[in-house]
Scaffold this motif. Structure first.
Motif, PDB file in Angstrom:
ATOM      1  N   SER A  16       0.793  -1.227   0.000  1.00 22.09           N
ATOM      2  CA  SER A  16       0.000   0.000   0.000  1.00 22.09           C
ATOM      3  C   SER A  16       0.826   1.277   0.000  1.00 22.09           C
ATOM      4  N   HIS A  22      -5.169   4.123  -2.779  1.00 22.71           N
ATOM      5  CA  HIS A  22      -6.302   4.615  -1.989  1.00 22.71           C
ATOM      6  C   HIS A  22      -6.813   5.931  -2.581  1.00 22.71           C
ATOM      7  N   LYS A  33     -14.578   0.723   0.631  1.00 26.46           N
ATOM      8  CA  LYS A  33     -14.028   0.666   1.983  1.00 26.46           C
ATOM      9  C   LYS A  33     -12.740  -0.139   1.933  1.00 26.46           C
ATOM     10  N   ILE A  34     -11.671   0.427   2.461  1.00 27.87           N
ATOM     11  CA  ILE A  34     -10.394  -0.279   2.497  1.00 27.87           C
ATOM     12  C   ILE A  34     -10.391  -1.191   3.722  1.00 27.87           C
ATOM     13  N   PHE A  52      -4.592   8.579   6.341  1.00 24.38           N
ATOM     14  CA  PHE A  52      -5.806   7.761   6.389  1.00 24.38           C
ATOM     15  C   PHE A  52      -5.922   7.134   7.784  1.00 24.38           C
ATOM     16  N   ASN A  54      -8.217   6.328   9.752  1.00 23.57           N
ATOM     17  CA  ASN A  54      -9.253   5.352  10.092  1.00 23.57           C
ATOM     18  C   ASN A  54      -9.117   4.029   9.326  1.00 23.57           C
ATOM     19  N   THR A  55      -8.136   3.928   8.449  1.00 21.21           N
ATOM     20  CA  THR A  55      -7.961   2.711   7.654  1.00 21.21           C
ATOM     21  C   THR A  55      -7.054   1.723   8.392  1.00 21.21           C
TER      22      THR A  55
END
Length: 341
Positions: A16, A22, A33-34, A52, A54-55
């Motif tokens: 990633s 993303h 949604k990841i 990010f 919240n990922t």
């Protein structure tokens, strides 16, 4: 599995990095949604979390992810940018014999064994991957699992972005056909994309820097004198730049373009004197004002959004290395639109 635009696409990001895929998903307007962003690089993961928060980020060696873990994620879309060094000249093109390819081969093996493989796959890598044994292993697995696919070699220039970062891409969909006629040949342009009327100028991607903040980006005089003949020099009104590698800023030769911000009247004199090394010429070179693109400018050229940024504790060298290992967000977003219709 969710495949329609109105449903939530469940995504697994392999390799990633700093979140290029993303951002591409966000730009493509896919409702997604990841589920997990997976990478072994601690510094890249810190940047990803910074942008990010919240990922879920998995600080994991991809080669050790189990079949059970992957099946429990139950992703609809896999995105991935496996290590490119095994397919480059500097990496000696060791291909599947390079240890850095092992994690990707592991993903291929899991793809073959999964009960419910993802509906979609998008992969990015360097030019050269298309002739590799690793690519052949991937294609074999895709055929076993009934994927339709198309390979591409694309550059941001084709999308109006002044950068010649030629990259390999493959888009895949399972138990269905892609939305356009496919071929076993590698496509050199997107089908039905249309012609970009004009490539934008480098100036569109530049920062408004103060005299103080710009100083650390100027090339040292010794570097200019030593490497001027091999530097790729562009100007604000240029409509191109070379690929920025992870060694940019650390090394001058062959790592990316440098920016000339000087009076245009010097250009004709410079062209006449480039091969001369007298003191007068060195005096002239001091007026060239050659500087590196800043990390923010490289991110702009890679089409990262304006709100993307690095943590305060990230060094310049780390920023350049991470950007050099990343991808062009806009090109990836166009491929996602083509893949998921």
């Amino acid at each position: 599995m969710s495949s329609a635009r109105g449903q939530v696409m469940q995504v697994v990001e392999f390799y990633s990095g700093i979140g290029g895929m993303h951002y591409a998903i966000q730009e493509s307007n896919i409702n997604a949604k990841i589920l997990a962003a997976i990478d072994i690089n601690t510094v890249a993961n810190n940047v990803y979390r910074h942008n990010f928060g919240n990922t879920p980020v998995w600080q994991r060696e991809i080669g050790k992810i189990s079949l059970k873990e992957l099946q429990e994620l139950n992703g609809d879309l896999y995105t991935m940018s496996p290590p490119c060094q095994p397919f480059t000249r500097l990496g000696k093109k060791a291909d599947v014999n390079d240890a850095r390819t092992s994690s990707f081969l592991h993903v291929i093996d899991l793809l073959i064994k999964m009960e419910n493989p993802p509906k979609y796959i998008l992969l990015e890598n360097v030019k050269g991957f298309e002739t590799s044994a690793a690519r052949n292993a991937l294609i074999s697995a895709l055929k076993q699992r009934n994927y339709s696919y198309q390979e591409f070699l694309l550059t941001p220039l084709q999308f109006g972005i002044p950068n010649s970062r030629l990259r390999y891409y493959i888009i895949c969909t399972r138990d269905a056909n892609l939305s356009f006629p496919t071929t076993e040949e590698v496509m050199m342009e997107l089908p039905n994309f249309g012609q970009v009327s004009k490539v934008r100028c480098v100036s569109d991607f530049m920062e408004n820097l103060t005299n103080h903040s710009i100083q650390s980006y100027f090339l040292p005089q010794s570097t200019i004198e030593r490497f001027l003949k091999v530097l790729d020099v562009v100007k604000p009104d240029s409509q191109r730049s070379c690929c920025f590698t992870k060694s940019y800023f650390h090394y001058a030769e062959g790592t990316g373009s440098v920016l000339q911000i000087t009076n245009p009247i010097l250009d004709s004199n410079l062209n006449l004197k480039i091969n001369d090394t007298s003191n007068d010429d060195n005096q002239l070179l001091q007026h060239l004002k050659l500087r590196y693109f800043t990390p923010r400018e490289v991110a702009n050229i890679h089409c990262f959004p304006v709100h993307f940024n690095f943590p305060e504790n990230a060094t310049k060298k780390q920023c350049y290395r991470l950007l050099g290992n990343s991808l062009n967000v806009h090109v990836a977003s166009e491929l996602l639109k083509l893949l998921i219709t």
